[in-house]
Design an enzyme around this catalytic site. Sequence first.
Site, mmCIF file in Angstrom:
data_model
loop_
_atom_site.group_PDB
_atom_site.id
_atom_site.type_symbol
_atom_site.label_atom_id
_atom_site.label_comp_id
_atom_site.label_asym_id
_atom_site.label_seq_id
_atom_site.Cartn_x
_atom_site.Cartn_y
_atom_site.Cartn_z
ATOM 1 N N SER A 98 0.831 -1.206 0.000
ATOM 2 C CA SER A 98 0.000 0.000 0.000
ATOM 3 C C SER A 98 0.862 1.251 0.000
ATOM 4 O O SER A 98 0.350 2.352 -0.116
ATOM 5 C CB SER A 98 -0.902 0.022 1.240
ATOM 6 O OG SER A 98 -0.121 0.107 2.427
ATOM 7 N N LYS A 101 -6.225 3.130 6.419
ATOM 8 C CA LYS A 101 -5.301 4.210 6.766
ATOM 9 C C LYS A 101 -5.998 5.517 6.433
ATOM 10 O O LYS A 101 -7.155 5.707 6.733
ATOM 11 C CB LYS A 101 -3.979 4.054 5.999
ATOM 12 C CG LYS A 101 -3.175 2.836 6.434
ATOM 13 C CD LYS A 101 -1.692 2.973 6.156
ATOM 14 C CE LYS A 101 -1.349 2.833 4.716
ATOM 15 N NZ LYS A 101 0.106 2.704 4.469
ATOM 16 N N TYR A 115 -6.621 -10.947 0.484
ATOM 17 C CA TYR A 115 -5.838 -11.454 -0.630
ATOM 18 C C TYR A 115 -6.611 -12.505 -1.435
ATOM 19 O O TYR A 115 -6.157 -12.915 -2.502
ATOM 20 C CB TYR A 115 -4.567 -12.137 -0.114
ATOM 21 C CG TYR A 115 -3.454 -11.239 0.360
ATOM 22 C CD1 TYR A 115 -2.168 -11.377 -0.150
ATOM 23 C CD2 TYR A 115 -3.639 -10.289 1.341
ATOM 24 C CE1 TYR A 115 -1.117 -10.581 0.292
ATOM 25 C CE2 TYR A 115 -2.612 -9.485 1.795
ATOM 26 C CZ TYR A 115 -1.348 -9.644 1.268
ATOM 27 O OH TYR A 115 -0.314 -8.866 1.709
ATOM 28 N N HIS A 173 5.492 -11.982 2.959
ATOM 29 C CA HIS A 173 5.036 -10.875 3.812
ATOM 30 C C HIS A 173 5.977 -10.768 5.001
ATOM 31 O O HIS A 173 6.622 -11.731 5.393
ATOM 32 C CB HIS A 173 3.603 -11.135 4.299
ATOM 33 C CG HIS A 173 2.870 -9.909 4.743
ATOM 34 N ND1 HIS A 173 3.112 -9.290 5.957
ATOM 35 C CD2 HIS A 173 1.909 -9.170 4.131
ATOM 36 C CE1 HIS A 173 2.318 -8.239 6.071
ATOM 37 N NE2 HIS A 173 1.576 -8.135 4.980
ATOM 38 N N GLY A 174 6.043 -9.592 5.591
ATOM 39 C CA GLY A 174 6.751 -9.429 6.851
ATOM 40 C C GLY A 174 5.982 -10.098 7.978
ATOM 41 O O GLY A 174 4.759 -10.295 7.873
ATOM 42 N N ASP A 193 5.080 -8.945 10.694
ATOM 43 C CA ASP A 193 4.351 -8.002 11.539
ATOM 44 C C ASP A 193 2.853 -8.251 11.551
ATOM 45 O O ASP A 193 2.143 -7.712 12.398
ATOM 46 C CB ASP A 193 4.626 -6.560 11.081
ATOM 47 C CG ASP A 193 4.286 -6.346 9.614
ATOM 48 O OD1 ASP A 193 4.685 -7.184 8.790
ATOM 49 O OD2 ASP A 193 3.632 -5.344 9.294
ATOM 50 N N GLN A 233 -4.257 -7.206 11.331
ATOM 51 C CA GLN A 233 -4.005 -7.974 10.114
ATOM 52 C C GLN A 233 -3.966 -9.490 10.351
ATOM 53 O O GLN A 233 -3.882 -10.255 9.402
ATOM 54 C CB GLN A 233 -2.681 -7.549 9.485
ATOM 55 C CG GLN A 233 -2.687 -6.151 8.897
ATOM 56 C CD GLN A 233 -1.478 -5.896 8.044
ATOM 57 O OE1 GLN A 233 -1.431 -6.275 6.877
ATOM 58 N NE2 GLN A 233 -0.481 -5.259 8.608
ATOM 59 N N ASP A 246 -25.432 24.586 24.174
ATOM 60 C CA ASP A 246 -25.221 24.592 22.723
ATOM 61 C C ASP A 246 -26.043 25.712 22.088
ATOM 62 O O ASP A 246 -27.025 25.482 21.383
ATOM 63 C CB ASP A 246 -25.618 23.224 22.152
ATOM 64 C CG ASP A 246 -25.387 23.136 20.652
ATOM 65 O OD1 ASP A 246 -24.498 23.847 20.138
ATOM 66 O OD2 ASP A 246 -26.099 22.346 19.994
#
Length: 669
Positions: free
Chosen positions: A247, A282, A313, A327-328, A330, A336, A442
């Site tokens: 990404s 994100k 995926y 993939h990492g 992480d 994830q 308000d």
Amino acid sequence: MKALILNSGLGQRMGVITNEHPKCMTEISYKNTILSRQLRQLVSFGVEEVVMTTGYYNKVLEEYCNALHLPLKYTFVNNPLYDKTNYIYSIYCAKDALKDDDIILMHGDLVFESRVMEAVIDNENSCMAVSSTLPLPEKDFKAVIKDGRIEKVGIEFFDNAMAAQPLYKLKKEDWLVWLQNIVKFCESDNRKVYAENAFNEVSDKCKIYPCDVQDMLCAEIDTPEDLKVVSQKVAEVNERTVYMCFSTEYIHSGHMAIINKARRLGRLIIGVLSDEAVSSFKRYPLIPFAERKALFENLAGVERVVTQDSLSYAKNLRALKPDYVVHGNDWCEGFQKPIRQEVCEVLAEYGGKLVEYPYSNNPVYKELDANHRAEAAMPDVRRGRLRKLINMKGLVTAMEAHSGITGLIVEKTAVLQDGKTYQFDAMWISSLCDSTAKGKPDIELVDMTSRFRTIDDIMEVTTKPIIFDGDTGGLTEHFVYTVRTLERMGVSMVIIEDKTGLKKNSLFGTEVKQTQDSIENFCAKIQAGKKAQKTKEFMICARIESLILEQGMEDALTRAFAFSGAGADAIMIHSRKKDPAEIFEFVQKFREKNTVTPIVVVPTSFNTVTEQEFKDRGVNVVIYANQLTRTGFPAMQDAARTILENHRAKECDDKCMSIKEIITLIPEE
């Protein structure tokens, strides 16, 4: 680390194949010989220096290596007795070039896949490639394993042994022990044995461990029959495909490191997340999809770049059926984790494999991310993101925020459902919540200067677009300055309601006296605001109170068409009824004549309607206007009551979020 490649043998069992060149120059695949394949693999792992022993056709071999134009420094050492000695003497001849570094030692007729080389190089100990799954060969090397270490290597051992191949990683301290005994053998005229004979005498001091490569390709070529079998396996290895997904909006050395590892496994296909997929977990990407895709299309060794339109995926994996997904590590925890589980399940459907590499925590990369985040928060970047999100997604969601910490909650809260991640797209800075947080009614009592400070507090720590509750907008002469200030600050949209006089919350409806502005006056206010703004990105939304004030559907629609005609960038329709029927009716009738202008709703009362249903009917923005405030204050009140009742804080602690969890929400920069 340098490589030692032994190429001084005669290769007599290869027949006519080695009549004009050494065995290592035998073609093993298209454009690759055994040797060129080895050398290119070494380059891919960062090896820069090769010591190569030679025998017959030594000049041919040297010229061939230089003609490959690889970034390698060669030291060629000829064994003048190549036809009368074994390779132990070749190592002896090269000893002066082999004393100052760790060594990768291999025979020049050895063919292996890159995963084997990776396993050997990444091993923390001196090691030798062995296989626990292959049957023990009759005439080739076997390694005797004792207490987890290799005790002996030779063709004659069968007990407690594994099939072994002459591919070693040797740490300097272990290698020098072995090399010293090699020198001792050769200077005692014991030159026709394997170098491993010298190792066997010192294996208690030269500590070599087995590196189990199981059924991965790692085989020597001694005969034409071997050549045929291994060539077929190489062809299979070369046809393997590897899939990765990104990404990112920039590529740093950490990305390149894992990409290079993936390339060694096969033909690399990279998936690039669509803008919509990125913005779902994100923020809206600074660099659009087409440019992010081009980043990877221009990388050497990337065979193909495809779109991945969600965090899942599954769709791409079932279509492409890659042999490996890289993939990492992480994603083994956190949001994830379910995505990783789904990848494992899909790969299991057809026999694919997941390969994970350690995730880099290099502080340089964190600094790059922080800088990128800071750029995303800049007013000129942030301001236009809401309009882009509406155009891209069709429907965006906004959650109220009234402080820096609530802004961070909106920024970072995410859930994973059905392979997709859901996050709020924007933040709503409500007049009601801002006033309530300050303990004031308000009624526009909190002035704009104070409300702008709230915006500053939130903008300082977040990156998402901001929608600002502008109440009535005040006097037209004041509203133009509000527009300019909000636009300059980086706010994406201001919503103003078509009422005049002292502001009362809309949910009171006709229970309190509220005066609706005339269509002419409100249109003039919109036009003045649009004229005052400096960019095309800033949006003015006209909020229609006709349904709240029971003025009827026709009045609401008449105003909507007039306000959009006056330049309003969006229309907000509001209702205090729990039944959404009148909202749906308004949307349907407005969309019959106007399919372009975004429609905004705030489903505080009609809260049973799902976002998808709103989207299907033509709504573009859903604002959750006060839920953080309404849940936060009861929780705080309960905490205070609990402490008073128990005369201590212990009972309250079970209801509290830990300070550590709170701190993780707050960025360090």
